[in-house]
Scaffold this active site. Structure first.
Site, PDB file in Angstrom:
ATOM      1  N   ILE A 171       0.836  -1.204   0.000  1.00  0.00           N
ATOM      2  CA  ILE A 171       0.000   0.000   0.000  1.00  0.00           C
ATOM      3  C   ILE A 171       0.873   1.257   0.000  1.00  0.00           C
ATOM      4  O   ILE A 171       0.632   2.196  -0.768  1.00  0.00           O
ATOM      5  CB  ILE A 171      -0.970   0.013   1.204  1.00  0.00           C
ATOM      6  CG1 ILE A 171      -1.805  -1.278   1.236  1.00  0.00           C
ATOM      7  CG2 ILE A 171      -1.896   1.234   1.128  1.00  0.00           C
ATOM      8  CD1 ILE A 171      -2.631  -1.469   2.501  1.00  0.00           C
ATOM      9  N   TYR A 183      -2.432  -7.292  17.383  1.00  0.00           N
ATOM     10  CA  TYR A 183      -2.385  -6.382  16.228  1.00  0.00           C
ATOM     11  C   TYR A 183      -3.482  -5.323  16.352  1.00  0.00           C
ATOM     12  O   TYR A 183      -3.226  -4.121  16.201  1.00  0.00           O
ATOM     13  CB  TYR A 183      -2.545  -7.187  14.938  1.00  0.00           C
ATOM     14  CG  TYR A 183      -2.714  -6.359  13.682  1.00  0.00           C
ATOM     15  CD1 TYR A 183      -1.623  -5.753  13.056  1.00  0.00           C
ATOM     16  CD2 TYR A 183      -3.976  -6.198  13.094  1.00  0.00           C
ATOM     17  CE1 TYR A 183      -1.787  -4.990  11.903  1.00  0.00           C
ATOM     18  CE2 TYR A 183      -4.143  -5.442  11.938  1.00  0.00           C
ATOM     19  CZ  TYR A 183      -3.047  -4.846  11.340  1.00  0.00           C
ATOM     20  OH  TYR A 183      -3.220  -4.093  10.197  1.00  0.00           O
ATOM     21  N   ARG A 224     -16.567  -9.873   3.428  1.00  0.00           N
ATOM     22  CA  ARG A 224     -15.528  -8.856   3.611  1.00  0.00           C
ATOM     23  C   ARG A 224     -15.834  -7.646   2.730  1.00  0.00           C
ATOM     24  O   ARG A 224     -16.608  -7.726   1.781  1.00  0.00           O
ATOM     25  CB  ARG A 224     -14.136  -9.416   3.219  1.00  0.00           C
ATOM     26  CG  ARG A 224     -13.599 -10.512   4.147  1.00  0.00           C
ATOM     27  CD  ARG A 224     -13.283  -9.996   5.528  1.00  0.00           C
ATOM     28  NE  ARG A 224     -12.760 -11.040   6.410  1.00  0.00           N
ATOM     29  CZ  ARG A 224     -13.488 -11.788   7.238  1.00  0.00           C
ATOM     30  NH1 ARG A 224     -14.806 -11.639   7.286  1.00  0.00           N
ATOM     31  NH2 ARG A 224     -12.929 -12.681   8.023  1.00  0.00           N
TER      32      ARG A 224
END
Ligand SMILES: NC(=O)c1ccc[n+]([C@@H]2O[C@H](COP(=O)([O-])OP(=O)(O)OC[C@H]3O[C@@H](n4cnc5c(N)ncnc54)[C@H](O)[C@@H]3O)[C@@H](O)[C@H]2O)c1
Length: 310
Positions: free
Chosen positions: A12, A140, A211
Site C-alpha cells: 500500500i 495487532y 468482507r
C-alpha cells in the site's frame, strides 16, 4: 509538501508514494533493509532505516518533512498472537519513535494507517462505523487502537495534527499472496497456476465469510486528501460493500477467464463472520469515495500480474 512515507516499499505504501508524486509532492521513503526497493518510485528518496532505530533521527534532521505518512508495520494478525512483544515493539514503539522525532523536527501532521477490519471484529453494527466500541481479539488490533490514542496525546500535548485511516481489506497491484493478508492475490495466483483454492466456511454460511474490499488506488487517493483534510479524525476507508468470499472468487474466475471449482473446508478459528465498514464519514470529511469497483479492480490487478510475476 515534503512527505516522509514509512513502509513506502510495501504494497500500500508504495502506491501511496506514487499518488503523492503524481500530485506534485516531494517524497522520502523509510523502509527497512530487505524491503522491496523495486516498488519505490524512482523520484522518491529511499532510506533503509528501521522505524525503531536511533538512525531515524538523522532522516528527520536531514529531510525535515512537513508530513509523516506511517504505513510501516508488523501487519500479520497470527504473528501478533504468537509474539505480542514483537508486534508492540514495531507497531507501538516504532510509532513513538516517529512521533518523538516529529515533535523534535516540527512535523505538522501524521497520517496513520489503522485497520477497520481488525478493530470491528464481529461488530454488532454492520456496516460498522468508526465510533463502535472496538472488539479487539488480537495484539495487532490492540496496537492499532493504542496508536490512535497516542496520536491524540501528541495532538493535545504537542499540536501535531493527525488523521487515522482505518482500512478495510485492500487489494491491487504489488500485493503478495502471503499469510492471511489477501484472499485476492492468493486466489488469483492459484487460478493463474491452474491450482485449486480453498474456501473456509462456517456451516451456516456456505459461501464463506463476508468482507469489504477496496482497491489500492482509491486508498492512495484517501491519503492524498488527508494531507489537507480530516484533521484529528478517525476515518473508515472501504468500499462499504459486503461481499461473500465465494462471490469474489467467481468474479475473479470471470476476469481471468479460468474456472476451477473451489475446495470447501471448515472455518478457521477466530474467523470474523461478517465485515464491512460504514465509510460515510470519509465522504463527508474528505470528499472521498471509492471510484474503482471490484470487477474493474480485479481486471487491473490481473493486468498487473500478467506483466509482474507474483
Ligand atoms: N493490506 C491490507 O489489507 C491492510 C488492511 C488494514 C491495514 N493495513 C495496514 O497498512 C499498512 C501497510 O500494509 P501492507 O499490506 O502494504 O503491508 P506490506 O508488508 O506490503 O508493507 C509494510 C512495509 O513496512 C515495512 N516495515 C515493516 N517493519 C518495518 C520497520 N520496523 N521499519 C521500517 N519498515 C518496516 C516493510 O518492509 C514493508 O515494506 C500496515 O500498517 C497495515 O497494518 C493493511
Amino acid at each position: 509538501m515534503k512527505i516522509l512515507v514509512t513502509g513506502g516499499a510495501g504494497f500500500i505504501g508504495s502506491n501511496v508514494v506514487d499518488a503523492y508524486i503524481a500530485a506534485g509532492h516531494e517524497v522520502v521513503v523509510v523502509d527497512h533493509a530487505g524491503c522491496k526497493t523495486e516498488n519505490v518510485h524512482p523520484k522518491a528518496k529511499l532510506y533503509l532505516v528501521d522505524i525503531r532505530s536511533a538512525e531515524l533521527e538523522h532522516v528527520f534532521a536531514i529531510e525535515r518533512p512537513d508530513i509523516v505518512n506511517h504505513h510501516a508495520a508488523q501487519k500479520s494478525v497470527p504473528r501478533s498472537v504468537e509474539d505480542p512483544k514483537l508486534d508492540a515493539d514495531i507497531n507501538i514503539l516504532g510509532l513513538l519513535n516517529l512521533l518523538e522525532n516529529s515533535v523534535r523536527h516540527d512535523v505538522q501532521k501524521v497520517i496513520f494507517v489503522s485497520s477497520g477490519g481488525a478493530l470491528a471484529g464481529d461488530a454488532a453494527v454492520i456496516p460498522t462505523p468508526e465510533n463502535i466500541e472496538p472488539v479487539m481479539i488480537s495484539p495487532y488490533a490492540i496496537s492499532k487502537y493504542v496508536s490512535e490514542k497516542y496520536l491524540y496525546f501528541y495532538f493535545v500535548t504537542h499540536g501535531i495534527r493527525y488523521t487515522s485511516l482505518r482500512y478495510a481489506n485492500v487489494y491491487g497491484p504489488r500485493q503478495v499472496p502471503e499469510g492471511e493478508s489477501g484472499v485476492i492475490p492468493i486466489f488469483m495466483n492459484n487460478l493463474l497456476q491452474r491450482r485449486e483454492s480453498t474456501l473456509f466456511a462456517y456451516p451456516d454460511m456456505p459461501k464463506g465469510t463476508t468482507r469489504d474490499y477496496v482497491y489500492v488506488e482509491d486508498v492512495a487517493h484517501a491519503n492524498v486528501l488527508a494531507l489537507t483534510g480530516g484533521d484529528n479524525q478517525i476515518l473508515n476507508i472501504g468500499s462499504g460493500i459486503e461481499l461473500y468470499i465465494e462471490d469474489i472468487y467467481h468474479q475473479m474466475e470471470d476476469v481471468v477467464d479460468i474456472h476451477i471449482p473451489l475446495k470447501h473446508a471448515s472455518e478457521r478459528v477466530g474467523d470474523v463472520r461478517r465485515s464491512v465498514l460504514d465509510c460515510r464519514l470519509a465522504r463527508e470529511v474528505l470528499g472521498w469515495e471509492p471510484r474503482v469497483d471490484l470487477k474493474e479492480g480485479l481486471r487491473r490487478t490481473y493486468e498487473y500480474y500478467q506483466v509482474h510475476a507474483f
